[in-house]
Design a protein around this motif. Structure first.
Motif: not given
Length: 180
Positions: A78, A76, A161, A130, A132-133, A83-85
């Motif tokens: 996130t 996971n 998403r 990938v 973090r932001d 969380p960012a792809t």
């Protein structure tokens, strides 16, 4: 078919070109493992409809035949703080074999690249990163991607998403597609 004789004593391992033919039990075993590679041997055998010994033999044969490349856990991202792809398209100054090889070796060492594909069309590579932001991706862009050898252009798109995330589309393990 692939593997060793099962309980019925069927002769397995017929070749079709360079690949082994897969029967319905091989395909069922692969579907189960693709869904849950952490399943116990006894549970796998029960789901496939074989004895545990026959199931292990078939699984070993599928591994030896390179139908199973690896077993892995799906993490996971996130929860791990990524969380960012970001989908990154890269064009190189040159498409010579040397330029492509040099880029690919460097990309393999880049710690933020999750996947890298050589592409046809206007871009040479499609890369999944990938982050973090946005600020983290800016840092990755400046310190990793822009420093890859031979890069002429970088275009980045943030995934809003995930709609579908599977390693294997179901049709890959359909009986009609496996040649049996």
């Amino acid at each position: 078919m692939l593997g060793l004789p099962d309980k019925g004593g069927a002769a397995l391992g017929r070749k079709r070109g360079l690949m082994m033919e897969l029967d319905h039990l091989d395909l069922k075993l692969l579907r189960e493992l693709a869904t849950n590679s952490n399943v116990t041997q006894s549970d796998l055998a029960e789901k496939v409809g074989l004895s545990t010994t026959a199931c292990v033999r078939r699984q070993n044969a599928l591994e030896s035949g390179r139908y199973i490349h690896a077993y892995r856990a799906e993490l996971n991202l996130t929860a791990l703080g990524f969380p960012a792809t970001v989908v990154v398209r890269i064009a190189l100054h040159s498409q010579s074999e040397e330029a492509l090889s040099t880029f690919e070796r460097a990309a393999a060492l880049c710690p933020s690249i999750a996947r890298c594909f050589l592409m046809s069309g206007s871009d040479d590579y499609l890369i999944l990163v990938v982050a973090r932001d946005i600020e983290d991706f800016e840092h990755i862009h400046k310190t990793q991607l822009a420093r890859l050898p031979g890069v002429a252009r970088i275009q980045s798109n943030f995934a809003l998403r995930t709609i579908l995330d599977r390693d294997l589309p179901p049709r890959v393990l359909e009986r009609s597609r496996a040649g049996t």
